[in-house]
Motif scaffolding. Sequence first.
Motif, mmCIF file in Angstrom:
data_model
loop_
_atom_site.group_PDB
_atom_site.id
_atom_site.type_symbol
_atom_site.label_atom_id
_atom_site.label_comp_id
_atom_site.label_asym_id
_atom_site.label_seq_id
_atom_site.Cartn_x
_atom_site.Cartn_y
_atom_site.Cartn_z
ATOM 1 N N ILE A 458 0.835 -1.202 0.000
ATOM 2 C CA ILE A 458 0.000 0.000 0.000
ATOM 3 C C ILE A 458 0.870 1.252 0.000
ATOM 4 O O ILE A 458 0.608 2.213 -0.738
ATOM 5 C CB ILE A 458 -0.942 0.001 1.216
ATOM 6 C CG1 ILE A 458 -1.943 -1.160 1.107
ATOM 7 C CG2 ILE A 458 -1.673 1.326 1.353
ATOM 8 C CD1 ILE A 458 -2.816 -1.336 2.335
ATOM 9 N N ALA A 459 1.917 1.241 0.833
ATOM 10 C CA ALA A 459 2.813 2.402 0.906
ATOM 11 C C ALA A 459 3.502 2.655 -0.432
ATOM 12 O O ALA A 459 3.580 3.801 -0.905
ATOM 13 C CB ALA A 459 3.846 2.186 2.005
ATOM 14 N N LYS A 460 4.002 1.584 -1.046
ATOM 15 C CA LYS A 460 4.706 1.744 -2.323
ATOM 16 C C LYS A 460 3.766 2.272 -3.395
ATOM 17 O O LYS A 460 4.126 3.176 -4.157
ATOM 18 C CB LYS A 460 5.290 0.403 -2.756
ATOM 19 C CG LYS A 460 6.079 0.479 -4.057
ATOM 20 C CD LYS A 460 6.700 -0.867 -4.412
ATOM 21 C CE LYS A 460 7.474 -0.781 -5.710
ATOM 22 N NZ LYS A 460 8.076 -2.102 -6.062
ATOM 23 N N ASP A 461 2.562 1.726 -3.454
ATOM 24 C CA ASP A 461 1.613 2.167 -4.468
ATOM 25 C C ASP A 461 1.262 3.645 -4.270
ATOM 26 O O ASP A 461 1.171 4.401 -5.242
ATOM 27 C CB ASP A 461 0.344 1.312 -4.391
ATOM 28 C CG ASP A 461 -0.699 1.731 -5.411
ATOM 29 O OD1 ASP A 461 -0.446 1.536 -6.612
ATOM 30 O OD2 ASP A 461 -1.753 2.274 -5.015
ATOM 31 N N TYR A 462 1.092 4.061 -3.026
ATOM 32 C CA TYR A 462 0.715 5.451 -2.762
ATOM 33 C C TYR A 462 1.842 6.417 -3.131
ATOM 34 O O TYR A 462 1.620 7.404 -3.846
ATOM 35 C CB TYR A 462 0.337 5.631 -1.297
ATOM 36 C CG TYR A 462 -0.023 7.045 -0.937
ATOM 37 C CD1 TYR A 462 -1.195 7.625 -1.406
ATOM 38 C CD2 TYR A 462 0.823 7.821 -0.134
ATOM 39 C CE1 TYR A 462 -1.535 8.943 -1.084
ATOM 40 C CE2 TYR A 462 0.498 9.131 0.189
ATOM 41 C CZ TYR A 462 -0.680 9.682 -0.295
ATOM 42 O OH TYR A 462 -0.999 10.988 0.021
ATOM 43 N N THR A 470 9.973 9.389 -4.476
ATOM 44 C CA THR A 470 10.908 8.301 -4.187
ATOM 45 C C THR A 470 11.044 8.129 -2.680
ATOM 46 O O THR A 470 11.308 9.092 -1.953
ATOM 47 C CB THR A 470 12.286 8.589 -4.788
ATOM 48 O OG1 THR A 470 12.156 8.718 -6.204
ATOM 49 C CG2 THR A 470 13.259 7.443 -4.488
ATOM 50 N N VAL A 471 10.835 6.894 -2.210
ATOM 51 C CA VAL A 471 10.928 6.616 -0.780
ATOM 52 C C VAL A 471 11.650 5.294 -0.558
ATOM 53 O O VAL A 471 11.720 4.447 -1.445
ATOM 54 C CB VAL A 471 9.525 6.539 -0.125
ATOM 55 C CG1 VAL A 471 8.810 7.876 -0.202
ATOM 56 C CG2 VAL A 471 8.685 5.443 -0.754
ATOM 57 N N ASP A 472 12.202 5.141 0.634
ATOM 58 C CA ASP A 472 12.744 3.863 1.086
ATOM 59 C C ASP A 472 11.749 3.274 2.073
ATOM 60 O O ASP A 472 11.450 3.891 3.109
ATOM 61 C CB ASP A 472 14.104 4.055 1.775
ATOM 62 C CG ASP A 472 15.163 4.580 0.815
ATOM 63 O OD1 ASP A 472 15.106 4.209 -0.363
ATOM 64 O OD2 ASP A 472 16.013 5.373 1.256
#
Length: 548
Positions: A458-462, A470-472
């Motif tokens: 969910i976090a990656k899709d958002y 870009t996030v880790d």
Amino acid sequence: MNSDNLLHTPEGVRDLYGDEYDRKIAAENAVFNVLSSEGYRKIQTPTLEFSDVFSSSIGTTPSSELYRFYDPEGNTLVLRPDFTPAIARCASKYFLDDNSPLRLCYSGSTFSNTKSLRGKLKEVTQMGAELICDPSVEADGEIIALSVKVLESAGLKDFKITVGNADYYRGFCREAGLSLNVEHNLRDYISQKNIYGAVNYLKEQNITDIDRLIHITEFFGDCRILDKALESATNDISKKAVLNLIRLNEVLRSLNVEDRVTYDLSMLSKYDYYTGVIFRAYTYGVGEPIVKGGRYDNLLSYFGKDAPAVGFCVVTDDLIQALDHQDEMKRSSKDHYLTFALGKGRLASKAMELLEQMGITCEEMKDKDTRKLIFVNEEQKLKFFLAKGPDVPTYVEYGAADIGVVGKDTILEEDRDVFEVLDLNFGKCRMCVCGPESAKELLKHKDRIRVATKYPKIAKDYFYNIRHQTVDIIKLNGSVELGPIVELSDVIVDIVETGSTLRENGLQVLEEITPLSARMIVNPVSMQMESDRIKTIIQNLKTICEER
């Protein structure tokens, strides 16, 4: 090389031998005998094809699911994921000089680079038939009747062929002026009968003609639903699609297979090359269709020949599994129970309260000291079991449960192939991005940040598809609020109900990702095989939820 690697096959492929291999050969021979007797000529295409044969412009297998290779000249090759484009290429090259009807059949392995730990084979055997250069509804009827005969000849007794028409949905999309991108994205919601997801998505896209688009999901059942679908068709494309199905039903009646057939106007395919009639065969013991087919009148034009075509494929491995299940049911003389998988805790208690309001009960579940895992209502032929939330969609996807009750967060995170049919309107909360107030600037400027969460998908899709940031992402299993406090992460993605835990630890909601609540999910095969029972449950629950 480790000696163990010499003994094991790669994930998703297997050795086949002994009785199982004998059963597979027997089933294949039965299928080929039927196809040959009906005038279908055998053809073999190579396992390796140029990647362009399965390109996105043709509308076939997503590139992420392809096995790709490069030859010495630098050409991109793929392991065949699907037979239909390969047969279309071959037919265009060798056979279509006089435009007379061409009947071909085949057998071979197909390969799909599916995700790990999903319990799916990456190499399966498909057998099928293609009827080319015949645009008639009689050709559609011939192919559907042939699929029935093939399954019966293999020994399968209890199955249904569900028929739809891709143009019915396409007509409404054209009428609403949807872009192709919106049409494709909405297709996933419609085909999963996820009304609430479809409504929210259309609102996000500022589409106003919502009711007409989502109304499609209601048209599934026997041939009587075709008249209702025709009444609701407000454009020429959709009307023509239903009239085609009405004529097809007459053809199937003349071929004595009408009793095998149901209709579903919301049944759509991920393959964009289907242009009209589409159909699938469903049976017990397998969590997905064992036959897939349809009309693809534009596909051959990609290979230089403008010719209509219709065909189907049988997934032989799934057919064997269905036959084994059928034999087991026959030996045990078991009736088919409708099985519910309920998420443990408050979800299960609330779900049973709703079910009891519509007359579905299970006294065994009220015994707090029981050690039973399966609870049965013999009178109503129902079974219930409790499972951890993340496991419920898995049980439903594979047909171990027909119906599940689970939170929307779990559905999003697990991403299983299930129908999300009903918002039960309890267990309401939100999935949010949370953190200290100082993190607002990091989000505002889309800086690279670290995100701690129990919900990495969910976090990656958002962040990647909605915020384009870009996030880790760091996966945690415990109290994710610790992430920012101990400086493991800048923010967290987590469920928020009251927000009291956040406030007590100096955190706050920074952005809301999506609202959450308990949902009812259904196995796609069960929806077709037990459509009357399940439709009744859905309608009764929907009425109760709307009255609350």
